[in-house]
Design a protein around this motif. Structure first.
Motif, PDB file in Angstrom:
ATOM      1  N   CYS A1203       0.865  -1.191   0.000  1.00 52.89           N
ATOM      2  CA  CYS A1203       0.000   0.000   0.000  1.00 52.89           C
ATOM      3  C   CYS A1203       0.895   1.232   0.000  1.00 52.89           C
ATOM      4  CB  CYS A1203      -0.893  -0.002   1.234  1.00 52.89           C
ATOM      5  SG  CYS A1203      -1.735   1.573   1.451  1.00 52.89           S
ATOM      6  N   VAL A1204       0.710   2.118  -0.981  1.00 54.59           N
ATOM      7  CA  VAL A1204       1.616   3.261  -1.083  1.00 54.59           C
ATOM      8  C   VAL A1204       1.284   4.335  -0.053  1.00 54.59           C
ATOM      9  CG1 VAL A1204       2.160   2.939  -3.501  1.00 54.59           C
ATOM     10  CG2 VAL A1204       0.200   4.306  -2.868  1.00 54.59           C
ATOM     11  N   ILE A1205       0.195   4.154   0.684  1.00 53.14           N
ATOM     12  CA  ILE A1205      -0.124   5.160   1.703  1.00 53.14           C
ATOM     13  C   ILE A1205       0.434   4.737   3.053  1.00 53.14           C
ATOM     14  CG2 ILE A1205      -1.984   6.317   2.946  1.00 53.14           C
ATOM     15  CD1 ILE A1205      -3.570   6.344   0.366  1.00 53.14           C
ATOM     16  N   CYS A1206       0.066   3.511   3.513  1.00 51.94           N
ATOM     17  CA  CYS A1206       0.534   3.128   4.843  1.00 51.94           C
ATOM     18  C   CYS A1206       1.822   2.315   4.780  1.00 51.94           C
ATOM     19  CB  CYS A1206      -0.539   2.364   5.606  1.00 51.94           C
ATOM     20  SG  CYS A1206      -0.889   0.754   4.864  1.00 51.94           S
ATOM     21  N   GLY A1207       2.217   1.946   3.564  1.00 48.58           N
ATOM     22  CA  GLY A1207       3.512   1.284   3.412  1.00 48.58           C
ATOM     23  C   GLY A1207       3.519  -0.170   3.813  1.00 48.58           C
ATOM     24  N   GLN A1208       2.359  -0.729   4.224  1.00 48.92           N
ATOM     25  CA  GLN A1208       2.351  -2.131   4.631  1.00 48.92           C
ATOM     26  C   GLN A1208       2.201  -3.018   3.410  1.00 48.92           C
ATOM     27  OE1 GLN A1208      -0.898  -2.382   7.291  1.00 48.92           O
ATOM     28  NE2 GLN A1208       0.117  -1.207   8.911  1.00 48.92           N
ATOM     29  N   SER A1209       2.705  -4.227   3.544  1.00 49.68           N
ATOM     30  CA  SER A1209       2.613  -5.166   2.444  1.00 49.68           C
ATOM     31  C   SER A1209       1.754  -6.342   2.905  1.00 49.68           C
ATOM     32  CB  SER A1209       4.012  -5.642   2.102  1.00 49.68           C
ATOM     33  OG  SER A1209       3.946  -6.488   1.013  1.00 49.68           O
ATOM     34  N   PRO A1211      -1.667  -9.426   1.548  1.00 47.98           N
ATOM     35  CA  PRO A1211      -2.610  -9.843   0.499  1.00 47.98           C
ATOM     36  C   PRO A1211      -3.873  -8.968   0.537  1.00 47.98           C
ATOM     37  CG  PRO A1211      -2.744 -11.315   2.375  1.00 47.98           C
ATOM     38  CD  PRO A1211      -1.665 -10.332   2.699  1.00 47.98           C
ATOM     39  N   SER A1212      -4.651  -9.029  -0.538  1.00 46.88           N
ATOM     40  CA  SER A1212      -5.944  -8.353  -0.558  1.00 46.88           C
ATOM     41  C   SER A1212      -6.950  -9.335   0.041  1.00 46.88           C
ATOM     42  CB  SER A1212      -6.301  -8.031  -2.007  1.00 46.88           C
ATOM     43  OG  SER A1212      -7.591  -7.494  -2.073  1.00 46.88           O
ATOM     44  N   THR A1213      -7.741  -8.918   1.034  1.00 46.88           N
ATOM     45  CA  THR A1213      -8.682  -9.844   1.671  1.00 46.88           C
ATOM     46  C   THR A1213     -10.109  -9.347   1.494  1.00 46.88           C
ATOM     47  OG1 THR A1213      -8.596  -8.628   3.724  1.00 46.88           O
ATOM     48  CG2 THR A1213      -6.989 -10.406   3.452  1.00 46.88           C
ATOM     49  N   GLU A1214     -11.041 -10.231   1.800  1.00 47.42           N
ATOM     50  CA  GLU A1214     -12.446  -9.834   1.689  1.00 47.42           C
ATOM     51  C   GLU A1214     -12.723  -8.629   2.569  1.00 47.42           C
ATOM     52  OE1 GLU A1214     -15.099 -11.076   0.033  1.00 47.42           O
ATOM     53  OE2 GLU A1214     -14.117 -12.745  -0.973  1.00 47.42           O
ATOM     54  N   ASP A1215     -12.142  -8.624   3.789  1.00 49.04           N
ATOM     55  CA  ASP A1215     -12.456  -7.551   4.734  1.00 49.04           C
ATOM     56  C   ASP A1215     -11.669  -6.287   4.427  1.00 49.04           C
ATOM     57  OD1 ASP A1215     -14.039  -9.315   5.962  1.00 49.04           O
ATOM     58  OD2 ASP A1215     -12.515  -9.953   7.427  1.00 49.04           O
ATOM     59  N   ARG A1216     -10.385  -6.477   4.116  1.00 52.42           N
ATOM     60  CA  ARG A1216      -9.581  -5.286   3.859  1.00 52.42           C
ATOM     61  C   ARG A1216      -8.989  -5.389   2.463  1.00 52.42           C
ATOM     62  NH1 ARG A1216      -4.412  -2.532   6.885  1.00 52.42           N
ATOM     63  NH2 ARG A1216      -4.888  -0.458   6.116  1.00 52.42           N
ATOM     64  N   PRO A1217      -9.817  -5.083   1.456  1.00 53.27           N
ATOM     65  CA  PRO A1217      -9.337  -5.261   0.078  1.00 53.27           C
ATOM     66  C   PRO A1217      -8.290  -4.207  -0.290  1.00 53.27           C
ATOM     67  CG  PRO A1217     -11.546  -4.327   0.094  1.00 53.27           C
ATOM     68  CD  PRO A1217     -11.174  -4.550   1.517  1.00 53.27           C
ATOM     69  N   THR A1218      -7.405  -4.617  -1.174  1.00 49.26           N
ATOM     70  CA  THR A1218      -6.427  -3.683  -1.750  1.00 49.26           C
ATOM     71  C   THR A1218      -6.924  -3.329  -3.139  1.00 49.26           C
ATOM     72  OG1 THR A1218      -4.770  -4.974  -0.619  1.00 49.26           O
ATOM     73  CG2 THR A1218      -3.986  -3.364  -2.183  1.00 49.26           C
ATOM     74  N   GLY A1219      -6.578  -2.124  -3.608  1.00 48.72           N
ATOM     75  CA  GLY A1219      -7.039  -1.754  -4.945  1.00 48.72           C
ATOM     76  C   GLY A1219      -5.926  -1.140  -5.773  1.00 48.72           C
ATOM     77  N   LEU A1297      -3.142   0.381  -3.186  1.00 48.64           N
ATOM     78  CA  LEU A1297      -3.327   0.933  -1.845  1.00 48.64           C
ATOM     79  C   LEU A1297      -4.527   0.239  -1.197  1.00 48.64           C
ATOM     80  CD1 LEU A1297      -5.619   2.780  -3.181  1.00 48.64           C
ATOM     81  CD2 LEU A1297      -3.963   4.593  -3.043  1.00 48.64           C
ATOM     82  N   HIS A1298      -4.553   0.261   0.126  1.00 53.89           N
ATOM     83  CA  HIS A1298      -5.718  -0.284   0.829  1.00 53.89           C
ATOM     84  C   HIS A1298      -6.888   0.634   0.561  1.00 53.89           C
ATOM     85  CE1 HIS A1298      -2.658  -2.213   3.616  1.00 53.89           C
ATOM     86  NE2 HIS A1298      -3.294  -3.210   3.037  1.00 53.89           N
ATOM     87  N   ILE A1299      -8.045   0.073   0.365  1.00 55.96           N
ATOM     88  CA  ILE A1299      -9.167   0.937   0.017  1.00 55.96           C
ATOM     89  C   ILE A1299      -9.544   1.840   1.185  1.00 55.96           C
ATOM     90  CG2 ILE A1299     -11.609   0.882  -0.624  1.00 55.96           C
ATOM     91  CD1 ILE A1299     -10.850  -1.254  -2.634  1.00 55.96           C
ATOM     92  N   ASP A1300      -9.381   1.343   2.427  1.00 53.97           N
ATOM     93  CA  ASP A1300      -9.693   2.240   3.547  1.00 53.97           C
ATOM     94  C   ASP A1300      -8.653   3.357   3.660  1.00 53.97           C
ATOM     95  OD1 ASP A1300      -7.812   0.417   4.171  1.00 53.97           O
ATOM     96  OD2 ASP A1300      -8.606  -0.185   6.120  1.00 53.97           O
ATOM     97  N   CYS A1301      -7.386   3.047   3.354  1.00 56.95           N
ATOM     98  CA  CYS A1301      -6.365   4.120   3.337  1.00 56.95           C
ATOM     99  C   CYS A1301      -6.744   5.171   2.298  1.00 56.95           C
ATOM    100  CB  CYS A1301      -4.992   3.564   2.979  1.00 56.95           C
ATOM    101  SG  CYS A1301      -4.275   2.526   4.242  1.00 56.95           S
ATOM    102  N   HIS A1302      -7.224   4.686   1.152  1.00 56.63           N
ATOM    103  CA  HIS A1302      -7.588   5.612   0.081  1.00 56.63           C
ATOM    104  C   HIS A1302      -8.693   6.552   0.538  1.00 56.63           C
ATOM    105  CE1 HIS A1302     -10.135   6.530  -3.561  1.00 56.63           C
ATOM    106  NE2 HIS A1302      -9.025   7.169  -3.801  1.00 56.63           N
TER     107      HIS A1302
END
Length: 1855
Positions: A1203-1209, A1211-1219, A1297-1302
């Motif tokens: 995620c380019v915002i929070c810098g964490q690496s 997988p994309s999950t159902e609950d916390r999807p990455t986009g 990025l994580h969608i919630d970060c976005h």
């Protein structure tokens, strides 16, 4: 009553009847009848708006004919040889400098295009004030430039005009004109009398009448002659002007006119001289009598409260000088009288009164081709000149009025003949000068320069509107215009009283806009008056001066120069007296405006340079020279003060003044003359006096002490260094600048050019702009001089405009040649010409870069020393400056201070000191020959140096110096040493102060009494010239002046032991700079190689000086060797001195800091580089991003995303999807493709057109509508794709990025107050990492990246098994997924996708919004993205590999999101196309119910669409074996379609032949894989229904002249199937990560077939590849084909007719192209800039062209606005789904509209020098730059406008 009866009759008949009457010999009755008729028709009491009168006049003039025919007839007698077309502001005209005699020459477009101007220096321009075409006028332009029509002088062979033709005109028009005049008299009201003053209304009512007059002038020469007669006939005017005795109205009307005359401050002549005899010849008012009076400048006359004084609202400011013009004689003065004797004069009078209405101006100018009229009109204009000025000063619309005045005057005064004539006859010059004086007198204030209380000098007040708004420019520009004529200028220069008058005018500007330095607080209000002041000096003083100077070029004109110089000096003397100037300028004041000094300087320079006059004969006495020098020197010192921040409290405007003073348009009229004048003074005054004045003015006298500390009463310590640098730099400029001291014009041009190019690479136009106009006018080549272009090519290389991938457009630049850097780079010229100090630095940086690159010098170079052109003999005295003791003492002191590390010394100071020494060595004073034996005058009266020659002073050793130091100084505190060491080399601080005041140390050094010395000299001179003057000199001793009382530390006198000469100091500095002991060995002079001395740093400079000194004098050489020998011993001197230690530490610390910085920078650079590789590259395919989405390696584990915002690496999950960060945009690029490879041409004439019907988008639309006419809607919507126009294209930068970060990122953007180029509310943002523009986030599916091994395993199942499996998979119902964050996000993205494009691009079904419609839209999004990627890959897959597009492709994610959405629609199994692909239908009962429309036949369906539908509706992830199966089955269908289409192309005979030959092969084993058999089968099946082939039998026979061979059939089948194969391969590549293999174009088919598994991948594909061999039938091929064909033949009649149209669809489209543009911009401009808009039928103010489809639209036009949206924005939505590319015709630039934003892209048309010409300001010919156009097209096709162009702004629908 006859008139009444006539009025009732028919106009035409009456006119004819009257014409016959009037043609009789006795025409009195006719005349009477006509007059009566006119009396009643032209009754001025009727409202002007009544057009009846006008109609009567037209009929009468035409005399019975129709008015149009009459016009034609009159035109046939047109004998005009001039064009004379008049235009108003904003008209596009041309100017050719090669053909023009006058610089104001202009041509209309028609005459220009019909003349031959190839290779000329011409440009197109947009008229500011209006103008007229000069074609045919030999006085203004050379005949060679005339157009064809006017070169032939067609006028000579025109038959003479029959008398009766214009007879009626002669009778009717005088009455018509007086009627207009009466209306004008009636309508006029004085500004003060009425509250409602509406002149515009009166003019509007008269519009038709004046337009009628204008029409008459356009009938050509014959009618103009008649009009001229009427307008200039005095008798007619007398008869008609007052009206008849009995006519009361006319009488009243005439009185109104008289009162208007009176109120204008103009008295009609009768009233003045109470007799009617004062009838002076028209124009020459007052004959020579008035002339004598003009000179008499009377002092202020308080009692002169004449009428005009009140009219001016004369506010008496100070004591106002009035130029008294009328005294005792009865002759009326220039300013006060007017008498009108003919219509023309009164017409002009009212034109002025009404403030020059455009129509009147045009009428008056349209008459100019008539010679008699031209002369009379010019005289009339001159006669009204003063009145014009008065009206202008009162006008509220002075800008418009100025333009109109110049519009007229430029036509009159550009003509030398005419100008000379009126100068002689009407005293034009007197009038102009007087009027200018009179004008400026209205805004004079008392000057506060020097002696504020008692000053008698007045200057113009720059804050007045008159100056602020440039109201004076029309008058000044006329004056400059007439002075450009030699004959007129000579008259001016011969007329002494006029010159005197002019000088008093110039002195109004002397000392204006005085600046006083703010010492306490910052000024509250920064006045911007300086703009007005600089403009006024340039326009009102300098330009007339340059005008006069051009006529003083030869010996014969010596007298003129002498006169001007004499008057300048007189006026200067008057000025000095008036401001009460004695010897010292007032402190803290500066004015940049000294026009008198500059007149004097420039005429001196001309006299010496061109006229061979002796300088001394033109110079005043020494005292006057001393005075003259003061103010220019004050300006130079102030420049330094301003740059040293001593004027900060005056605000920014003072910096603005300092910059303007040296700026390119002003420098040659301001700083150059000032410096030249100072050079002249320096060459004639005592050099010691001059040098000490300089240091005193620069306030650095106190700094010039040997002591390490000093007090400066006038400068803060941080200002001392810049001021000292300023003083030295000024001296260097003064002694080395040769612009007016002997350089030829060519050399000057070269030096100017080099200095500008050294600062920066320049475009051609900016160079033209930066190089001062004089002495090298750029227009018109001065004979014998080098032209601008030749010089440019001699000193510079052209760098063609390169295109950077970042999208910033480069212009063509000129850069200095290497030898210019090596030999001609002149830092002094650069310093003189830089407006910003940073430019000097820039020049030095470029210079050092050049030296590094060419390996000449690697370190940090010093400004190079440049040899100068020899001085003109007149100025030899200037060299004395370099050879005077005062300067040598300063040099010595400074060298010593630098060596001792005193504070406020700098490298720059040393550099300038060395420069001065070197200049002195290079410029020896001629007369003293004692080079060798120095005269040993030990006992000379001053302790410093024996003589004045620098050479001998260099090696003179100075032993002791007495200084005054503060008590706290280190020199004082030391105890005297026990023994006095006599060794010169031990330089301990202690041994400096010696006990006892030795007598030989002689008295204190001269430098420190610089000021006293200066006063002494001044006094001597004054006493010499007049003894009384001594009283005024207030003697001030230096101490009182420079040491303010009570300054804390007292000064004490100390004696320092120095024992150095300048040479020894230089050698020690050499050691210091090179940081080596004994850096010069004793013998270094012998083995010196002088060639490497030209470039280098301080060390080189010192070596160069020492070498020069040694070569010029044996004595110096001996001294140098001696000193070098002495300082050799390796004992380090000064090691123990604390200052030195500090210095060493400092140096080391610096070095360390530098290293640290380098390290950091390197680290930073490497980081940046790696970031750039992953993030930024928009175009380079090679750098694979970190997260390659289509990677070929098989990943076992889950994909991890960063995620380019929070810098964490993770997988994309159902609950916390990455986009993925994506940009969704609607695109119509695909829809604009055509069949032909050639781009369409932009129409540039009425014959050419663009047909929009043949584009891809249009073709698909037609096809869909046709289908919907016949077939079931739901089935139609699955048989084609939409999205060709307005499809949604998805692109990503590749960052996740994580969608919630976005969401939180968007929130922060929303709260950010900074103005962004995008709209956060619309969901727009920039990628947090790479700042690429984006507007949505595409969720990534959890799980593995690309499907792994299990899905890839090659299958060995039978195809029938697979077919069944696929069918089962399709029957699985869409499972509604559980509600989770991921699903929510996916729904949101789908919503975003739908919102991206407009409604009309989504609804194609019968009932909008239905699931079918939605379904169609969804799979079309996938299709659009695949097709676009194909286009980006060049239209085929031959290149293979992952292209740039693939690297950032998000198709995999996009497919999952779309599939997720489409699983919600299951396909009804009854209609599932899969069954019809793979099974023979059992029941043949065609459609159960007849009223229901049939399904679309399989052969009409779009195969790629079916593929995408299958893939998207089957459960994800799909196994590869199933995918391959689907492709195989669909290939069969595609092949059958190919055969059907081919069969339709054959002629009936061929069809028969192929059918029979193929039938034979049907029984062969592989018949199902043989195209002949299948083709024959298709033909026979389709022939069952006669109507299928019948339709276009005629057409095919025309087309196929060629015979079809098996090879050509095979080729055409492959071509037909290729697009399907390409799309399938691409899809497979994205879904399964299969690599695309590259191949040759010929092998593309076989390579793709192998890749898709249609054929076994053979190591070497069979050369003649058979497309049929890829077929693999699930059931009998022939049966399937039969089934598919019967679907068509079973249609009803009407549908069958269309069946071919639905069949024949060539899937090939050429890549999208923008329109093809013509090479020359003028072709576009001439056609479009006057073209009427198709919508509103008006010529748009800002026309624009769509470069995609060629539509012509109004930019910003309110005329074409719909629902608040302007036409360009509307068109961009309609044509490009919100992307528009428009060429603005009037600006030559391209704007891009993208959604709600727009940006200026730049221009694709460049001039010959590779430059854009935005807004066509320069108007040079422009040519298409192919590279730029390609880049534009490429950005359009690749949808990268948003990423590459940076400056976007919202357009608010207003474009």
């Amino acid at each position: 009553m006859m008139a009444a009866s006539l009025l009732r009759r028919d106009k035409k008949a009456t006119a004819a009847h009257l014409k016959v009457d009037l043609n009789r010999t006795d025409n009195s009755s006719g005349v009477r009848q006509l007059q009566e008729l006119l009396d009643s028709v032209l009754d001025p009491e009727k409202p002007a708006a009544d057009t009846e009168a006008l109609d009567w006049c037209k009929s009468l003039i035409a005399g019975g004919e129709g008015f149009e025919e009459f016009c034609k007839t009159v035109r046939s007698y047109d004998n005009a040889t001039l064009c004379g077309l008049v235009w108003t502001a904003n008209f596009v005209a041309y100017r050719c400098r090669t053909c023009g005699i006058s610089p104001c020459m202009s041509l209309c477009a028609e005459c220009f295009n019909n003349g031959d101007h190839t290779g000329h220096d011409f440009n197109m321009f947009r008229s500011q004030a209006g103008g007229a075409c000069d074609c045919g006028d030999g006085n203004v332009m050379r005949e060679s430039g005339f157009c064809r029509r006017h070169r032939l002088r067609t006028g000579d062979n025109v038959p003479s005009v029959p008398r009766d033709l214009l007879l009626m005109s002669e009778m009717v028009l005088p009455r018509f004109i007086i009627c207009i005049l009466q209306y004008l008299r009636d309508g006029y009201t004085e500004p003060d009398t009425s509250t409602e003053r509406d002149l515009q209304k009166v003019l509007q009512q008269l519009e038709p009448q004046i337009s009628f007059l204008e029409e008459l002038t356009k009938m050509g020469g014959a009618m103009r002659t008649v009009l001229t007669k009427i307008l200039t006939n005095q008798q007619t005017f007398k008869d008609l002007s007052m009206g008849q005795e009995d006519n009361l109205y006319a009488k009243k009307n005439y009185e109104k006119y008289l009162s208007a005359l009176k109120n204008s401050g103009l008295v009609s002549v009768e009233e003045k001289a109470q007799s009617g005899t004062a009838d002076i010849t028209a124009g020459a008012e007052g004959g020579a009598g008035a002339l004598g009076l003009l000179g008499a400048t009377a002092p202020a006359i308080p009692d002169e409260s004449s009428k005009e004084e009140d009219q001016d609202g004369g506010q008496s400011v100070g004591q106002r000088k009035r130029v008294k013009l009328s005294s005792t004689t009865k002759d009326p003065s220039i300013i006060e009288s007017l008498k009108h004797k003919c219509f023309l004069e009164e017409l002009l009078f009212w034109t002025i009164k009404y403030e020059f209405p455009q129509k009147m101006v045009t009428f008056l100018l349209n008459m100019l081709p008539d010679q008699d009229y031209k002369i009379t009109f010019t005289k009339t204009f001159v006669q009204h000149y003063a009145f014009i000025m008065k009206t202008l000063m009162k006008s509220h619309e002075s800008d418009t009025m100025s333009n109109r005045i110049v519009h007229i005057s430029v036509q009159l005064f550009s003509n030398e003949e005419l100008a000379r004539h009126v100068t002689e006859e009407c005293q034009l010059l007197d009038i102009m000068v007087t009027v200018l004086l009179y004008m400026m007198e209205s805004c004079l204030i008392k000057s506060e320069l020097q002696d504020e209380e008692n000053s008698r000098h007045v200057v113009v007040n720059c804050g007045e509107a008159l100056l602020k708004n440039n109201t004076y420019w029309p008058l000044v520009s006329d004056f400059i215009n007439i002075l450009s004529h030699q004959s007129v200028a000579k008259k001016f220069l011969e007329d002494h009283s006029l010159l005197m008058l002019w000088m008093s005018f110039v002195s109004f500007f002397q000392g204006m806009n005085l600046n006083k330095r703010e010492l306490n607080e910052h000024v509250e209000f920064e006045s911007q008056t300086y703009y007005a002041a600089f403009a006024a000096e340039l326009e009102a003083c300098a330009q007339p001066m340059w005008g006069l100077l051009t006529h003083c070029k030869v010996k014969e004109t010596q007298e003129y120069t002498k006169t001007v110089v004499r008057y300048c000096l007189e006026t200067l003397q008057i000025w000095f007296d008036a401001i009460g100037f004695v010897d010292e300028p007032a402190p803290n004041q500066v004015t940049f405006h000294l026009p008198l000094h500059r007149y004097y300087a420039m005429f001196l320079s001309k006299a010496v340079k061109c006229q061979g006059l002796d300088l001394d004969s033109l110079l005043p006495d020494q005292e006057m020279l001393m005075k003259i020098m003061v103010h220019p020197l004050q300006i130079q010192a102030s420049l330094s003060e301003i740059h040293s921040n001593m004027w900060v409290r005056n605000g920014l405007q003072i910096k603005g003044q300092a910059m303007t003073y040296v700026q390119s348009h002003f420098c040659n009229s301001m700083i150059d003359p000032d410096i030249y004048l100072l050079q002249v003074c320096a060459s004639r005054l005592d050099p010691d006096y001059f040098i000490s004045s300089v240091f005193e003015r620069f306030k650095v006298v106190d700094l010039l002490t040997m002591a390490s500390q000093h007090q400066n009463a006038v400068l803060d310590s941080e200002q001392e260094r810049p001021m000292l640098e300023g003083a030295l730099t000024f001296l260097v400029i003064l002694t080395s600048l040769r612009v007016h001291l002997g350089m030829a014009d060519d050399e000057i041009l070269r030096a100017e050019m080099v200095s500008q190019l050294c600062m920066n690479d320049r475009t051609h136009s900016s160079l033209l702009d930066l190089i001062p106009e004089n002495p090298n006018p750029k227009s018109g080549i001065v004979p014998g001089s080098c032209s601008f272009e030749e010089m440019l090519s001699a000193v510079a290389d052209f760098k063609a405009p390169v295109f950077e991938p970042g999208g910033s457009m480069q212009q063509g630049m000129y850069t200095p040649k290497a030898e210019v850097w090596e030999k001609e780079f002149d830092p002094i010229m650069v310093v003189l010409r830089t407006v910003y100090r940073r430019d000097v630095q820039s020049a030095m940086d470029r210079y050092s870069a050049f030296l590094k690159q060419s390996g000449i010098h690697t370190g940090n170079p010093w400004p190079p020393y440049k040899e100068r052109t020899p001085l003109h003999p007149c100025y030899k005295g200037l060299v004395k400056l370099l050879h005077c003791k005062t300067l040598h003492i300063v040099i010595f002191t400074l060298l010593y201070k630098i060596w001792m590390d005193h504070q406020n010394m700098s490298e720059h100071v040393l550099c300038m000191v060395l420069y001065l020494i070197e200049l002195g060595l290079d410029n020896q004073v001629q007369d003293n020959k004692e080079d060798e034996e120095p005269c040993i005058e030990e006992h000379c009266h001053d302790s410093w140096f024996p003589g004045t020659s620098l050479l001998s002073n260099l090696h003179h050793v100075i032993n002791f110096v007495r200084v005054r130091v503060p008590e706290t100084a280190p020199e004082v505190k030391r105890e005297p040493p026990p023994s006095t060491s006599s060794e010169a080399s031990s330089f301990d601080q202690n041994s400096r102060r010696l006990a006892g005041n030795w007598r030989e140390n002689l008295r204190e050094a001269q430098v420190f009494s610089l000021v006293a010395e200066r006063r002494r000299k001044f006094q001597e001179i004054i006493n010499r010239s007049n003894t009384e003057a001594t009283q005024v000199v207030r003697p001030k001793s230096s101490s009182t002046r420079w040491v303010p009382p009570g300054t804390p530390p007292q000064l004490v006198t100390e004696i320092l032991e120095i024992r150095e000469s300048m040479l020894s100091l230089l050698i020690k500095l050499h050691q210091k700079l090179s940081a080596r002991q004994n850096s010069l060995s004793a013998s270094w002079l012998e083995d010196m190689d002088t060639s490497r001395h030209a470039h280098g740093d301080g060390i080189t400079a010192i070596e160069r000086i020492l070498t020069k000194a040694a070569t010029r004098s044996r004595q110096s050489k001996r001294s140098i060797q001696e000193i070098c020998g002495k300082v050799c011993p390796p004992v380090p001197p000064k090691k123990n001195s604390p200052t030195d230690k500090k210095a060493m530490d400092k140096e080391e610390r610096r070095q360390r800091a530098r290293e640290r910085q380098q390290k950091l920078l390197a680290e930073f650079a490497s980081r940046q580089k790696s970031f750039m590789e992953t993030a930024m590259d928009v175009e380079s395919p090679d750098a694979e991003a970190a997260m390659d989405l289509g990677a070929s390696e098989v990943m076992e584990s889950e994909v991890l995303y960063d995620c380019v915002i929070c810098g964490q690496s993770g997988p994309s999950t159902e609950d916390r999807p990455t986009g993925l960060v994506v940009l969704l945009q609607a695109s119509s690029v695909l829809g604009h493709r055509c069949k032909s490879e050639e781009a369409k041409k932009l129409p540039t004439s009425d014959e050419e057109h663009i047909y929009p019907g043949d584009t891809c988008g249009a073709a698909h639309d037609v096809r869909l509508t046709l289908m919907q006419r016949f077939f079931k809607d739901s089935s139609c919507l699955q048989s084609v794709s939409i999205g060709w126009d307005g499809g949604v294209y998805v692109q990503t930068c590749g960052h996740t990025l994580h969608i919630d970060c976005h969401k939180s990122y968007m929130e922060s953007l929303r709260n950010d107050q900074v103005l962004q180029g995008f709209s956060v509310d619309k969901g727009e943002f920039t990628c947090p990492l790479c700042r690429q523009f984006a507007n949505s986030v595409l969720p990534c599916r959890p799980g593995r990246g690309t499907e792994d091994g299990a899905w890839h395993r090659p299958t060995n199942k039978k195809s029938c098994v697979l077919v069944k499996e696929v069918e089962d998979l399709q029957d699985q119902l869409g499972l509604f997924p559980t509600e989770s964050n991921l699903i929510k996000e996916m729904d949101l993205v789908i919503k975003d996708i739908k919102n991206t494009t407009q409604k009309k691009y989504m609804d194609y079904g019968k009932n909008p919004g239905s699931p079918d419609n939605d379904f169609l839209f969804m799979y079309s999004v996938a299709r659009t993205n695949l097709e676009l990627e194909l286009v980006h890959r060049g239209g085929n897959l031959c290149s293979g590999g992952a292209s740039a597009a693939a690297k950032r492709s998000c198709l995999n994610q996009l497919f999952h999101v779309l599939a997720m959405h489409m699983r919600l629609y299951s396909i009804d199994s009854a209609y599932n196309p899969w069954t019809r692909l793979t099974q023979i239908a059992q029941s043949t009962e065609a459609d159960g119910s007849d009223e229901e429309r049939p399904e679309v036949p399989m052969l009409f369906r779009d195969v790629p669409s079916l593929l995408i539908i299958f893939v998207l509706t089957m459960p994800q992830p799909l196994r590869k074996e199933h995918f391959t199966c689907v492709v195989k089955m669909l290939y069969n269908l595609q092949y059958a379609q190919a055969l059907a289409v081919l069969s339709a192309k054959l002629s009936p005979e061929e069809r028969q032949a192929w059918s029979t030959s193929g039938a034979l092969k049907k029984n062969a084993a592989n018949a199902e894989k043989c195209f002949e058999a299948l083709l024959s089968h298709v033909i026979s099946e389709l022939s069952n229904d006669t109507s299928v082939y019948k339709v276009n039998a005629e057409e095919t026979s025309m087309l196929s002249s060629s015979v079809w061979s098996p090879q050509s059939i095979e080729f055409s089948l492959q071509q037909f199937c290729l697009p399907f194969l390409r799309l399938s391969s691409l899809l497979q590549h994205h879904l399964y990560g299969d690599n695309l293999t590259g191949c040759l174009e010929e092998e593309e088919f076989s390579s793709l077939a192998a890749c898709l598994g249609l054929i076994a991948p053979a190591p070497q594909p069979p050369n003649p590849m058979h497309s049929a061999s890829c077929l693999e039938w699930a059931v009998s091929g022939f049966d399937l084909v039969t089934q598919w064909c019967t679907e068509i033949t079973g249609l009803s009649e009407t549908q069958a007719e269309q069946s071919l149209t639905l069949l024949v669809q060539d899937p090939h489209w050429a890549p999208p192209r923008l329109l093809q543009l013509p090479g020359n911009y003028n072709i576009i401009f001439q056609y479009y800039h006057r073209k009427a808009c198709t919508a509103c039928k008006k010529v748009p103010k800002d026309p624009a062209l769509c470069l995609v489809c060629g539509a012509f639209v109004c930019l910003k036009g309110l005329c074409c606005k719909q629902q608040g949206v302007c036409e360009c924005v509307l068109h961009s939505q309609h044509c490009g789904a919100a992307t528009g590319i428009f060429l603005l015709i009037n600006a030559s630039v391209i704007i891009i509209i993208r959604g709600h934003r727009f940006c200026l892209w730049g221009s694709v048309y460049l001039d010959a020098h590779g430059e854009e010409d935005r807004d066509l300001r320069r108007g040079k010919p422009l040519f298409l730059c192919e590279e730029r156009y390609r880049v534009l097209e490429q950005q359009w096709v690749s949808h990268t406008f948003d990423h590459i162009n940076k400056r976007w702004g919202p357009h608010y629908n207003g474009l």
